[in-house]
Design a protein around this motif. Structure first.
Motif, PDB file in Angstrom:
ATOM      1  N   ILE A   1      -8.359  18.843  34.830  1.00 39.79           N
ATOM      2  CA  ILE A   1      -8.053  19.246  33.454  1.00 39.79           C
ATOM      3  C   ILE A   1      -9.154  18.785  32.510  1.00 39.79           C
ATOM      4  O   ILE A   1      -9.470  19.464  31.527  1.00 39.79           O
TER       5      ILE A   1
ATOM      6  N   ALA B   1      -3.986  22.263  27.671  1.00 40.89           N
ATOM      7  CA  ALA B   1      -4.909  21.383  28.381  1.00 40.89           C
ATOM      8  C   ALA B   1      -5.040  20.033  27.693  1.00 40.89           C
ATOM      9  O   ALA B   1      -5.074  18.985  28.343  1.00 40.89           O
TER      10      ALA B   1
ATOM     11  N   THR C   1     -10.323  25.690  38.181  1.00 38.57           N
ATOM     12  CA  THR C   1     -10.597  24.248  38.178  1.00 38.57           C
ATOM     13  C   THR C   1      -9.691  23.519  39.167  1.00 38.57           C
ATOM     14  O   THR C   1     -10.131  22.583  39.844  1.00 38.57           O
ATOM     15  N   SER C   2      -8.421  23.933  39.275  1.00 40.11           N
ATOM     16  CA  SER C   2      -7.516  23.313  40.238  1.00 40.11           C
ATOM     17  C   SER C   2      -7.990  23.572  41.668  1.00 40.11           C
ATOM     18  O   SER C   2      -8.009  22.661  42.505  1.00 40.11           O
TER      19      SER C   2
ATOM     20  N   LEU D   1     -11.566  21.406  32.778  1.00 44.24           N
ATOM     21  CA  LEU D   1     -11.061  22.602  32.109  1.00 44.24           C
ATOM     22  C   LEU D   1     -11.259  22.506  30.599  1.00 44.24           C
ATOM     23  O   LEU D   1     -11.669  23.470  29.942  1.00 44.24           O
TER      24      LEU D   1
ATOM     25  N   GLY E   1      -3.620  22.995  37.018  1.00 41.73           N
ATOM     26  CA  GLY E   1      -3.927  24.152  36.193  1.00 41.73           C
ATOM     27  C   GLY E   1      -2.685  24.786  35.586  1.00 41.73           C
ATOM     28  O   GLY E   1      -2.704  25.244  34.443  1.00 41.73           O
TER      29      GLY E   1
ATOM     30  N   SER F   1      -8.122  27.855  34.454  1.00 40.82           N
ATOM     31  CA  SER F   1      -7.310  26.722  34.909  1.00 40.82           C
ATOM     32  C   SER F   1      -7.057  26.799  36.405  1.00 40.82           C
ATOM     33  O   SER F   1      -7.106  25.785  37.112  1.00 40.82           O
ATOM     34  N   ALA F   2      -6.799  28.007  36.918  1.00 38.00           N
ATOM     35  CA  ALA F   2      -6.603  28.170  38.362  1.00 38.00           C
ATOM     36  C   ALA F   2      -7.878  27.818  39.120  1.00 38.00           C
ATOM     37  O   ALA F   2      -7.836  27.204  40.189  1.00 38.00           O
TER      38      ALA F   2
ATOM     39  N   ASP G   1      -1.877  25.369  31.587  1.00 38.73           N
ATOM     40  CA  ASP G   1      -1.584  26.664  30.985  1.00 38.73           C
ATOM     41  C   ASP G   1      -0.248  26.664  30.252  1.00 38.73           C
ATOM     42  O   ASP G   1      -0.097  27.285  29.200  1.00 38.73           O
TER      43      ASP G   1
END
Length: 505
Positions: A144, A100, A417-418, A147, A92, A414-415, A96
């Motif tokens: 990703i 992506a 999805t990680s 994302l 993520g 993003s955080a 960022d």
């Protein structure tokens, strides 16, 4: 047209408000619907799924070429797991900082580079390094890719988009076993890795042409200590869980799991003192995300155990040949594939909460029935049971993977999805550990070395109980959770205007 859209770079805060309403081409051309975006991302998932299933059939041939026992090839498999553990949490942040689209495309290229090096391997150490590189690419592709989808699709289209994303990804495991057998019989095992090249290159071209770039609003400070602690913890846990499925390595597995738990505790302490840790534990304060992580984790333990227990039961417990076992086990993947057409309509009709509760119990019951299968059952009945089991569980994961992001702010996507991908991989690996432990405990009272069908019944019932316990958490979802995602509420006026503009164009 706005300059941000014209350049194909959209800030994360606008990602679900504007990009989700009209998905732009990377270069600012005509909008593309969610099916296009989902199928492009699915190229990467197809490639990874096919690679994993085909490789399993090639291990004996590779061991002969490297002049090592086939058990030593497990190091190549665990090297891939180690790369996943290290790089998934950081995915993520990379997205960022660099965008992506850029990182997703680079991840595909890294995976292809690792595949090419695997095909050139002449000894086991070289293969292990190549598989680590391949895993680094795979670690970035999964979270990703999700994302990119989340930031490129309208909220009310998310269920359908997830279904389109998963359908091609399921084809890989379906064709993997027979394709691997064909390659080993008529070609060379190295072609298993060469097959990734055309699929991956096609994915790179399509990503470049059709996917828009989205970056985080602000650069995030590097978290080197968190990166080290999370990597050591997750790597040790994944290795430890994987080793528990092999006899004679329980002591080493226990040591690795212990190290993983200690470093994990140190990471939790570190994350509590840092505003932007590499794995953001504060995401668990968001109700739908927390419930999806917990309930999904319980269900994934069962899902991780099933691919370990089922082939063993068919080959060891039932005395089937490997080829016959492989032909039967694809039933689950076929059931999963068939479900994807029905998921959007079912979630729209019944909503997330009711669907997760009812379907979760049906999926757990399907695994319980797997445990009572016997060698004298007709093969079509066994095939049907496995297909139904795959159908219900695939629906469950489609719902979990969608509802998890219902309340996530675009800036934290993003955080999220990680974090989600990390727990997804960890729980699937834990499932192997639980399945192996349950099987060993079932055999212990009789002192048997070779498991019998009754032992597999006990093991399947244990993992079934775990997935059934997710019902407690499914009931905690709000009755209105995910209504916009499922299409049960009217689209916002802005989204309606965007759709009409898209239709006119």
């Amino acid at each position: 047209m706005n300059a941000e859209l014209r350049d194909g770079v959209i800030p994360a805060s606008e990602g679900l408000r504007r990009v989700a309403d009209v998905t732009p081409a990377a270069g600012g051309g005509q909008p593309h619907n969610y099916r296009t975006v989902a199928l492009i991302i699915a190229c990467a998932l197809f490639m990874e799924g096919m690679d994993a299933t085909v490789l399993a059939t090639a291990l004996p041939a590779m061991a002969r070429d490297f002049h090592v026992p086939v058990t030593h090839l497990s190091s190549a498999l665990t090297a891939y797991l180690l790369a996943l553990a290290i790089f998934i949490p950081a995915s993520g942040r990379f997205a960022d900082r660099f965008g992506a689209k850029t990182v997703f495309r680079l991840a595909i290229l890294v995976f292809l580079a690792g595949s090419l090096l695997c095909a050139q391997a002449r000894d086991l150490p070289f293969l292990i390094l190549a598989r680590f590189l391949q895993g680094a690419g795979g670690a970035m592709m999964i979270p990703i890719g999700r994302l990119v989808l989340l930031r490129s699709v309208r909220k009310e289209d998310m269920v359908a988009a997830t279904s389109w994303l998963i359908m091609p990804a399921l084809v890989g495991p379906i064709i993997g076993p027979p394709l691997g057998g064909f390659i080993i019989t008529y070609l060379d095992w190295r072609w298993i890795f060469y097959l990734n090249l055309p699929v991956g290159l096609l994915g790179v071209v399509l990503v470049t042409k059709f996917i828009a770039e989205v970056r985080g609003e602000r650069p995030v400070r590097a978290d080197f200590l968190g990166f080290i602690l999370s990597g050591v913890s997750l790597g040790c846990l994944l290795f430890g869980f994987e080793m528990t499925s092999r006899s004679g390595e329980l002591r080493g597995a226990a040591a690795l799991i212990a190290v993983g738990l200690v470093t994990g505790a140190l990471y939790v302490r570190h994350a509590g003192r840092r505003q932007d840790p590499i794995l953001d534990l504060s995401l668990m304060q968001i109700p739908t995300f927390r419930l999806s992580v917990i309930a999904g984790s319980l269900t994934r333990i069962t899902q991780g155990a099933q691919p370990f227990l089922l082939p063993l039961m068919l080959q060891v417990g039932f005395g089937m040949k490997a080829s016959s076992s492989g032909a039967i086990t694809i039933a689950g993947a076929m059931g999963s594939l068939g479900m994807k057409w029905l998921a959007p309509g079912l979630l729209r009709r019944f909503g997330f909460r009711r669907s997760l509760v009812v379907n979760g119990l049906l999926g757990a019951a399907g695994y319980a029935v797997c445990g009572i299968l016997r060698p004298d059952w007709p093969l079509p009945v066994i095939f049907g049971v496995l297909m139904a089991s795959g159908f219900f569980m695939s629906f469950q994961f489609t719902a979990y993977n969608t509802i998890a992001y219902d309340e996530i702010d675009p800036g934290r996507m993003s955080a999220a999805t990680s974090f989600y991908a990390t727990f997804q991989q960890l729980m699937l690996s834990l499932g192997i550990c639980v399945g192996a432990a349950a099987l060993h405990l079932a055999m212990a009272p009789s002192g048997r070395i070779t498991p019998q069908p009754g032992d597999f019944t006990v093991a399947f019932l244990v993992v079934t109980a775990i997935s059934a316990s997710a019902t407690i958490w499914n009931l905690k979802f709000s009755k209105t959770a995910g209504e916009e995602m499922s299409g049960r509420v009217p689209r916002s006026p802005q989204g309606q205007v965007a759709q009409e503009q898209t239709a006119k164009s």
